[in-house]
Structure formats: C-alpha cells, structure tokens
Design an enzyme around this catalytic site. Structure first.
Site, PDB file in Angstrom:
ATOM      1  N   ALA A 118     126.358  13.159 -52.216  1.00  0.00           N
ATOM      2  CA  ALA A 118     125.378  13.020 -51.145  1.00  0.00           C
ATOM      3  C   ALA A 118     125.331  14.243 -50.257  1.00  0.00           C
ATOM      4  O   ALA A 118     124.278  14.671 -49.807  1.00  0.00           O
ATOM      5  CB  ALA A 118     125.723  11.797 -50.305  1.00  0.00           C
ATOM      6  N   THR A 134     116.035   9.805 -48.297  1.00  0.00           N
ATOM      7  CA  THR A 134     115.781  10.408 -46.991  1.00  0.00           C
ATOM      8  C   THR A 134     115.845  11.930 -47.017  1.00  0.00           C
ATOM      9  O   THR A 134     115.150  12.587 -46.268  1.00  0.00           O
ATOM     10  CB  THR A 134     116.798   9.900 -45.954  1.00  0.00           C
ATOM     11  N   ASP A 135     116.676  12.470 -47.880  1.00  0.00           N
ATOM     12  CA  ASP A 135     116.797  13.920 -47.849  1.00  0.00           C
ATOM     13  C   ASP A 135     115.628  14.633 -48.495  1.00  0.00           C
ATOM     14  O   ASP A 135     115.120  15.612 -47.979  1.00  0.00           O
ATOM     15  CB  ASP A 135     118.084  14.362 -48.559  1.00  0.00           C
ATOM     16  N   ASP A 154      97.442  53.546 -40.362  1.00  0.00           N
ATOM     17  CA  ASP A 154      96.490  54.652 -40.340  1.00  0.00           C
ATOM     18  C   ASP A 154      95.229  54.159 -39.646  1.00  0.00           C
ATOM     19  O   ASP A 154      95.104  52.991 -39.287  1.00  0.00           O
ATOM     20  CB  ASP A 154      96.245  55.237 -41.721  1.00  0.00           C
ATOM     21  N   ASN A 170     120.599   9.325 -49.967  1.00  0.00           N
ATOM     22  CA  ASN A 170     120.530  10.750 -50.158  1.00  0.00           C
ATOM     23  C   ASN A 170     119.249  11.132 -50.868  1.00  0.00           C
ATOM     24  O   ASN A 170     118.573  12.092 -50.521  1.00  0.00           O
ATOM     25  CB  ASN A 170     121.743  11.169 -50.983  1.00  0.00           C
ATOM     26  N   GLU A 196     121.137  19.473 -52.664  1.00  0.00           N
ATOM     27  CA  GLU A 196     120.785  19.874 -54.022  1.00  0.00           C
ATOM     28  C   GLU A 196     119.595  20.824 -54.117  1.00  0.00           C
ATOM     29  O   GLU A 196     119.661  21.842 -54.784  1.00  0.00           O
ATOM     30  CB  GLU A 196     120.566  18.662 -54.931  1.00  0.00           C
TER      31      GLU A 196
HETATM   32  P1  ADP Z   1      92.550  59.672 -41.691  1.00  0.00           P
HETATM   33  O1  ADP Z   1      93.887  59.367 -41.132  1.00  0.00           O
HETATM   34  O2  ADP Z   1      91.505  59.553 -40.643  1.00  0.00           O
HETATM   35  O3  ADP Z   1      92.221  58.920 -42.935  1.00  0.00           O
HETATM   36  P2  ADP Z   1      92.696  61.979 -43.439  1.00  0.00           P
HETATM   37  O4  ADP Z   1      94.094  62.442 -43.613  1.00  0.00           O
HETATM   38  O5  ADP Z   1      92.042  61.233 -44.528  1.00  0.00           O
HETATM   39  O6  ADP Z   1      92.578  61.214 -42.038  1.00  0.00           O
HETATM   40  O7  ADP Z   1      91.796  63.225 -43.137  1.00  0.00           O
HETATM   41  C1  ADP Z   1      92.192  64.187 -42.214  1.00  0.00           C
HETATM   42  C2  ADP Z   1      91.049  65.070 -41.894  1.00  0.00           C
HETATM   43  O8  ADP Z   1      90.651  65.789 -43.058  1.00  0.00           O
HETATM   44  C3  ADP Z   1      89.823  64.318 -41.432  1.00  0.00           C
HETATM   45  O9  ADP Z   1      89.800  64.199 -40.050  1.00  0.00           O
HETATM   46  C4  ADP Z   1      88.709  65.204 -41.894  1.00  0.00           C
HETATM   47  O10 ADP Z   1      88.447  66.186 -40.905  1.00  0.00           O
HETATM   48  C5  ADP Z   1      89.258  65.872 -43.123  1.00  0.00           C
HETATM   49  N1  ADP Z   1      88.804  65.213 -44.350  1.00  0.00           N
HETATM   50  C6  ADP Z   1      89.141  63.984 -44.789  1.00  0.00           C
HETATM   51  N2  ADP Z   1      88.569  63.705 -45.969  1.00  0.00           N
HETATM   52  C7  ADP Z   1      87.834  64.789 -46.291  1.00  0.00           C
HETATM   53  C8  ADP Z   1      86.997  65.144 -47.394  1.00  0.00           C
HETATM   54  N3  ADP Z   1      86.792  64.313 -48.424  1.00  0.00           N
HETATM   55  N4  ADP Z   1      86.411  66.350 -47.384  1.00  0.00           N
HETATM   56  C9  ADP Z   1      86.620  67.196 -46.368  1.00  0.00           C
HETATM   57  N5  ADP Z   1      87.381  66.941 -45.309  1.00  0.00           N
HETATM   58  C10 ADP Z   1      87.985  65.753 -45.242  1.00  0.00           C
END
Ligand code: ADP
Ligand code: MG
Length: 897
Positions: free
Chosen positions: A285, A720-721, A331, A717, A289
């Site tokens: 009991a 209720t358990d 991000d 056991n 388990e």
């Molecule tokens: P986030 O954190 O905003 O996603 P990224 O690291 O993707 O930033 O991008 C950083 C910077 O690089 C952006 O702010 C932009 O200025 C530039 N960037 C991002 N993607 C591109 C792209 N495909 N072509 C040109 N520049 C880019």
C-alpha cells in the site's frame, strides 16, 4: 524493379549518377515514380524512430519492484491458505500493471506523434516543380534543393553548388565547415574528401545548391553508424530519474516500517502469520506505484498543451527547465515585432520621400528610381510568379520588391535588363550583402546592409546631378538621419551601388550611397501583455538584436522592457569580450542591461555564458545558422518555426510554430504547472500512504486489534490513491503560478517543505482514523469487526478529502486550483461510489470483511473523515505548511525585475 543502389557516386560524373538513378536533375522524379520507389525503399528514416511496441511496454511493467512485491505477497497469502486474499492481490497486480501499461502506452504514443510534428521538412524538385515535403518521404533519385541553414535529409551527390559550405562535424568530428562543389572525385576519396557529396544529418552553413539523393534512411552514412541510431532512444528526463530514485527510497522506507510493524505486532501477541500478511499489505500500500509513469504522462500531456499553443518541445526534460527559467534573451525582428514590413520612406541626398501604400505612382525622381532598383536587385527573396502572395523570404526584402512593383520597375523586367551573374550572401558579421548584374557592357554591383557598415565603405553619394564625394561632415549627417529615423522605431537599410568592368571586383569598396530605406515593422500586439506577465513571473527579459540601437530601444520601450530608464549596450563595446572577463564594471553593466544592439552572433554565445555564470537559467531565441552554438548553450534554446533555419531548430529544445514571443510565456506557464502538479500528486500520494502505515503501525504496537485488514488496505490503496492522484496530475495550475518568482533550478520535487507537508497531513489523517476507531470500540461499544469498518470508512474518506489539502496557497479555501479541477471531482465521485460499493454490495462487503457499522458508526466515520480536511486548511491558513522559501537567486531576479 530492383533496389536502386549506386557504388561510389562521388567517383562518377553527376550525369552518370543521374542516369544510374533514372532522374533528370532539372525536372526531378514524377509523382508515380516516387510512389514506386517509396514502396521499394521504405521511408527515409533511421530506425530509432520506430514506435515502442505494446509488448515492450507490457514487459516494462514487470521490471518494477512493486510487481514482484505484489507477486511475493500473493504467493505468501496462498501458502498461508488465504485464497481470497491471494486472489485479491492478483487482481491488484493485474489492475496495477494494466494502469501502468495504458498510461505508459499513451505517454509513448503522444511523444511519438509530437516528434512527428517536429519532423524536418525538405525541399525537392518533382514533376518539374519545387515541393516542400516531409524528410521521411525522400526517395533515391529525388532532387533535393539546399539552402544555407538547411539540415541535409539524405546522402546527396551534388549537381549544383554555389559557394556551398557544409558542417560535417556530426560525421567527421571536424568542426570547420568544408567547401562543396560538383567536381568528380577519385574513387578512393575518404568521407571527408568527398566534396561533391553532402550527407544526411550535416548542415549547410553557407551557399546553396541541389543534389541527387543516392542513399536514404538506414542506407545513409549516419544510418550505417548504428550506435548513433541507438543513442537517441528513450532517455529518461531528469525529473523522471529523480522520481524513480524517490520511488526506490520509499520502497526501502516502507519495507522498514512494515518490518517494524510486524515486530511490534508479534511482541504484542498477534500471530506471526497475520502480522506478515499485514506487513506485506502495508508495504504494497505504501509504495507509490504509479509515480514515474504518472509523471511521464503528466509531462507528455503538458507537451501536448504546449503544442496546442504552438510551442513544440521535443525533449521531456525541457518542460521542467522552462518552469525554472529566470531570463529570456530574445531577438527583436519577428519575435517581438510582426516581421510584416512595409517601406515607410526613402531618405535620399535630396530629401525624404514618403511611400504611401496604395497611393504610389511611377517614380520620376532619378535617385528614387535608382534606390528602388537597387533594393529589388540586391535581394534574396524568392519572387515567385510575381504575385505578392507567392513570395517567400525575408519580409524586409519582400517589402523592397513590392515597392519596385508599385513604382514601375517590376522584378521580372529588372531581371531581364540586369541579369544576375554573382552574389555575395548576407554576412551577419559585415551586416551587408551584394549582388552583381550585367549592365550593358558593364557590371552593376548592388549592395544593401546596415547603414553604418554601408556608409563606411561608400566614397560618394548619389545626388540628382550625379555622385558627390562623401566628406566626414556628410557622413555624419547621414548617420544623424539614420538615428533620427531609428528613434521612431523604424528599421533602416542603406542601399549602394557601383559600376565596373569586371564581375569579380571586391563588392564592398568604392561604392556610391544611394539611399537609406526606412521600414516599419510594428510591435506584435500581444507582446506588451506577455512582457508584463513575464516580469510578474520574475523572469527578466533582455533583447539581443543586430539592429541599430535607437530602433532597438524604441521597440524595447514599446514592448515594456526595462524599468524606467532603458539600459542599452552597443555590440561594439563587447568586441573581444570573453565570458571570463575581469572587468567587473563591464560585467555589472552587461548583467543589468535591457537591450544589446548590433550584436554579432559570436557575442550571443558569450552573453549566454555570462548570464549563466551569474546564476541565471537562460532561455534564448534564435533563427540563424550562427545562432546554433548559443541556442545549444542556453538552458532552453528556442528556435523560430517559420523564420528559423533547420540548423537553429535542430540546436533548440523548443520550436515556436508562430515565432511569437507570447508563446514562450505560455509555454513557461505550462512548465511551471507541470512541475507543480507533479509535486502535488507526490505530496498527496505520500501523505495518504504514510497515514495507512501509521494507522496500522500505531494501533498494533499500542496493543489494539489491527484497524485495517490486509485486503482492505489493498482495496483502499487502489481506489483512493490512483484516481485522485491522476486527477491532480492533470491539473491546470492556479492563477498565481505566473505571479511567483521561478523556482530554484536545483530545488527537489520533495524537499524539506514537502516532507513537512507529508508528515503533517499523514499525521492528522492517522489521528482522525485512530480516534474514530477508538471511539467506535470504547464509546459506541461496537464489536471489533464493525469498528474496523468505521476505521476503514474514516480513512478512505479522509484520504479523498485530503486532495483539497494540497491546493496551492495562492487560491482561497473554496476557490482554488484543486476545486476548479473537474478531474478531481470526477475522481472523488467515482471513489465515493466504490467505497459505497464496498459497504453495501454484500459479496464485496463479505470479501473485504466489512460488516455494516450501523447509522451511528457511519455517522462517526463520516464526521471524523472531515477532521483532517478542516485541520489541514487551518494549518495552511496559519502558514504551518507548505513552508517553501523562495530560492535566494530567484529572489534576486525578482527584485531586479
Ligand atoms: P535583427 O536582430 O533585427 O534580426 P539582423 O542581425 O538580422 O537583426 O540584422 C542586422 C542588421 O543587418 C539589420 O539591422 C539590417 O540593417 C541588416 N540586414 C539584415 N538583413 C539584411 C539583408 N538581407 N540584407 C541587407 N542587410 C540586412
Ligand atoms: Mg534577422
């Protein structure tokens, strides 16, 4: 048709390979051919994904020590000549095994279907069209199309490769990416030198291409390394392991107690046989388990709930880590914001040109025309058939294509006038990309990227009358214009160009700045609320972005990050940073920052380590190939399901199907609920079991007749358990669960506060039961048999009501997480019914030896059963239990937030 197998495809030309496998690289296989081959070769999967068979699960039930204990008890009862008891124990055994079996089967099945959701998709060419299919549907001869960030899904002989690099560390252990091409190799080339092949499980880190699938499933190189296929099988989560260990400890503890009870009983003059039976029943009991199984079920269910909220978790252990998370590194683009971009305006040398959606006309300004053209040419979005909905890729680039369409330079005609001859993919370290186009006799270089980077490599700027030299003053002015727009939360991209006589020039030099594009990327609507919820939950949020600090700060402010003054750190301050930095003031600043802008991908890894070293449990979001190391390092790596690369998804523990920040918070809540539910049912189960052992142990050693007979203990056991404990495991948690700071990561499921709760609750149930038993014997003067019934009913009901004693302190006495759990009420109804059956169904009552105790006896039992509930609630209101101090580090996080 025989199976298609091809020896040493790397030593054959790609044409020969295509011929041998009967496919046309430009067209791919036909659908009918695919079906034929699929039948012949089976799915493209490694056998490790094979479902656990019901038989394995059934056999697993017999590995439990509890089963053997029950079997021993049944045998013993049989030998002692007690047939009904022996049979009853067998019934218990079967029921026990059955419950274990079905629970585990369900958990296994739901895990498997979750893994299917998380399955990798792959792009193939079939019937002359591009298709996205499940990786398991790839057959030999399929043309698989690859892009940077993809995980390779079969062994492929490349037929196209442009600047392709592959990370083959899973196969070769070599971590530097290797270059790939389509050239034929020598027949004796080792695996690392077969550069015209890419292998299943490896990652494309750069470039693009396509290859013919020459081996799928177990025939691939990874498939052959059978150890790899084995290792991923059925590992236990730390939580399950801990529960397992707890279970074992309990087994020994109860065996010890049972032995003591037997000894005491014999000393007090009971027969050895009767005492051994009682002892066995007690041991049976008292063992919880279903503990590990219910936990697994609970975790699997939680994973399903998360999946329903778009958070896919593929590792059980992550569910509990989520609940202990103290910091989210998120991000910006696409997670906090919609990633549904629109061009707001162009900043040209001559001034600012707003773009009104819907009211655009063919552009007349030469500078604007040039800007729009560069934006559409220097573009890696897939333009589809020209229709906007067809387009795939970075929304920022799609927005640039849309403006080109609307202002009279559709992509198609641009592609005809300026055919692309080369491209330099976006480099996150430089933050720029470039494409090279034929332009009459000349070559046109189109460049776009982060304004600081582009402005730095430009020598001139385009004005209405042609390029003017860029002097330091003008550069400053452009940078000022950028910051001004960024302060409004706009995302900025600079466009630049040059014309030269060769397509092989260095792309990022001698450029002419054309314009800055301002794009609007609105905050997701649900973000502010999610941020607030997370701060309430004591979880700190920090933004990590590659974007400009002013843009980042504006979005962070709208999202509600930081308290009062927002602390922003620029990526360049962190250049050369190591996680062991000696600079304490910098470390201090980093740890209290709200936003990191313009961070390089390598810096993310260092930041994760810094935060972890300071005691944080870190969740981090990411989408790119470069994010993979940081995602792996983070306690919870979170990849984006829509935007993220497969490499990022592989590295992550959790994938957000909708890419939304709010989903992280929802998943986090689930993580906490699950841990809480498991803790609740453990406390419940164990306090009930403790009471059973104590009631019998104390009565017997006090010289009273045993208040419960062995069969009754087994019945109790089982009834209720099982049901109330399962119901608690399915709870949805209380409203306050996200108002508390996160639990400390090392906090055990059953720590001191839980032991206290178990002891207290078990103790008060014991007192009530013994009191009822004593009163029945000496006050109501009932015969021993009927007094036993009174004790049985008291204990049974008191255990049922005990579910309300494990409620969370956040709720009230009547409205709380337990009372709002419908499963609990259903379980109680069922159990009351079963107890009623034991009393009033004559055959059952006879089997269990439960003579009816009469109206007064029953009233006494029912009344006494409420004692522990009332006492428990009072003790809880007096804060005697559960006494859980918030972990010191968790408290600090809460203060900071
Ligand atoms: P986030 O954190 O905003 O996603 P990224 O690291 O993707 O930033 O991008 C950083 C910077 O690089 C952006 O702010 C932009 O200025 C530039 N960037 C991002 N993607 C591109 C792209 N495909 N072509 C040109 N520049 C880019
Ligand atoms: Mg990005």
């Amino acid at each position: 048709m025989p199976e298609l197998a091809i020896e040493r495809p790397f030593a054959l030309s790609s044409e020969d390979v295509a011929a041998a496998l009967g496919c046309l690289p430009s067209e791919g296989l036909s659908s009918q051919e695919v079906l034929r081959r699929r039948k012949l070769h089976g799915p493209n999967s490694l056998r490790m994904r094979k479902a656990k068979s019901p038989l394995t699960i059934l056999l697993h039930q017999f590995k439990s020590i509890i089963v053997w204990l029950l079997a021993a008890a049944a045998t013993l009862a049989f030998l002692l000549g007690d047939l009904p008891e022996s049979a009853a124990i067998v019934v218990v055994l079967i029921l026990n095994g059955g419950i274990g079996f079905f629970t585990e089967l369900r958990a296994a099945r739901s895990m498997e279907s979750l893994l299917r959701i998380a399955e990798v998709r792959t792009v193939v060419r079939r019937d002359g069209k591009i298709r996205r299919i499940n990786a398991r549907d790839v057959v030999p001869g399929d043309i698989v199309v690859l892009d940077a960030g993809d995980i390779v899904t079969a062994d492929l002989r490349l037929v196209e490769a442009s600047r392709m690099l592959a990370d083959e560390s899973v196969l070769t252990g070599e971590s530097t990416p290797v270059e790939k091409s389509t050239e034929t190799k020598a027949a004796e080339a080792e695996i690392g030198d077969r550069s015209n092949m890419v292998f299943r499980g490896t990652a494309i880190t750069q470039g693009a291409g396509a290859g013919i699938a020459v081996a799928t499933g177990m025939a691939t190189e990874v498939g052959r390394i059978s150890e790899m296929a084995q290792s991923a099988e059925g590992e236990m989560s730390p939580l399950e392991k801990r529960l397992d260990r707890l279970g074992y400890r309990l087994v020994w503890l109860t065996l010890g107690l049972a032995a003591l009870t037997i000894l005491a009983g014999v000393v007090r003059g009971h027969t050895v046989g009767a005492m051994i039976q009682t002892g066995i029943a007690l041991a049976v009991a008292a063992v919880p388990e279903g503990l590990p199984v219910v936990a697994t079920l609970c975790l699997a269910r939680g994973m399903w709930r998360m999946a329903a909220r778009n958070a896919i978790i593929t590792r059980l252990s992550s569910v509990e880590t989520l609940g202990a998370t103290t910091l989210i590194l998120t991000d910006k683009t696409g997670t906090l914001t919609e990633n549904d971009m629109a061009v707001a305006r162009y900043l040209l040398a001559g001034g600012s040109v707003p773009i009104e959606p819907g009211a655009m006309s063919v552009a007349e300004d030469d500078c604007l025309i040039a800007a729009v053209r560069i934006g559409a040419l220097c573009n890696s979005a897939d333009p589809g058939d020209g229709a906007e909905k067809e387009r795939r890729g970075d929304p920022m680039e799609i927005a640039l294509l849309s403006v080109a369409d609307a202002t009279g330079q559709p992509w198609r005609s641009l592609q005809e006038c300026y055919p692309r001859v080369a491209d330099h993919a976006f480099d996150p370290a430089l933050k720029m990309m470039a494409t090279v186009h034929e332009d009459g006799e000349q070559y046109l270089y189109a460049v776009k990227g982060a304004p600081e980077s582009v402005i730095e490599v430009c020598e001139t700027a385009l004005h209405a009358d042609g390029p003017h030299a860029l002097d330091p003053v003008q550069r400053k002015e452009w940078l000022r214009r950028q910051s001004e727009a960024a302060n409004d939360g706009l995302r900025l991209i600079a466009l630049a160009m040059k014309q030269t006589g060769t397509p092989n020039d260095a792309p990022y030099s001698g450029l002419t700045l054309v314009a800055l594009v301002c794009l609007l990327d609105p905050l997701r609507e649900d973000v502010p609320a999610a941020v607030r919820a997370s701060l309430d939950a004591g979880v700190h949020i920090v933004m990590l972005t590659g974007d400009h600090s002013a843009t980042a700060a504006a979005i962070a402010r709208d999202a509600g990050l930081g308290r009062g003054a927002l602390r922003v750190i620029e990526g360049r301050e962190l250049r050369g940073l190591s996680h062991e930095t000696e600079d304490d003031s910098l470390r201090e600043r980093i740890l209290s920052a709200d936003v990191f802008a313009r961070v390089a991908p390598e810096t993310k890894l260092i930041l994760v380590r810094l935060f972890q070293d300071s005691g944080h449990v870190v969740a981090m979001t990411g989408d790119g190939v470069n994010d993979a190391p940081a995602l792996k390092k983070a306690d919870i790596g979170i990849a984006m399901g829509q935007r993220g690369t497969q490499v990022a998804q592989e590295a992550a523990e959790m994938v957000l199907r909708d890419d939304a920040f709010a989903t992280i918070i929802a998943a986090m809540r689930q993580g906490r609920v699950i841990f809480d539910s498991i803790r609740k049912f453990v406390v419940y189960l164990m306090s009930c079991n403790v009471s059973e052992v104590l009631v019998v142990g104390i009565a017997v050693s006090g010289g009273l007749p045993p208040p419960l007979l062995p069969l009754q203990i087994l019945f109790l056991n089982l009834v209720t358990d099982v049901f109330p404990a399962f119901a608690l495991g399915l709870g949805r948690g209380d409203d306050g669960i996200m108002k508390r700071p996160p639990r400390a990561p090392k906090e055990p499921i059953v720590g001191q506060p839980e032991w206290l709760s178990i002891g207290l609750l078990g103790g008060i149930i014991t007192v009530a039961t013994l009191a009822a038993f004593g009163l029945a014997l000496f006050w109501l003067q009932l015969p021993a048999g009927k007094a036993v019934t009174v004790a049985f009913v008291t204990l049974a009901l008191a255990q049922l009501w005990n579910v309300f004693n494990v409620r969370s302190t956040q709720g009230g006495v009547f409205v709380n997480d337990v009372t709002s759990n419908v499963y609990v009420w259903a379980a109680l109804a069922l159990c009351v019914g079963l107890i009623g059956g034991a009393l009033w169904v004559p055959s059952l009552a006879e089997l269990l030896d439960l003579p009816h105790p009469g109206g007064s006896g029953l009233t006494l039992a029912v009344a006494a059963s409420f004692g522990p509930l009332i006492a428990g609630q009072i003790l809880m209101l007096l804060r005697v239990y559960p006494r859980r101090k918030v972990g010191e580090r968790a408290q600090r996080t809460a203060d900071k937030a």
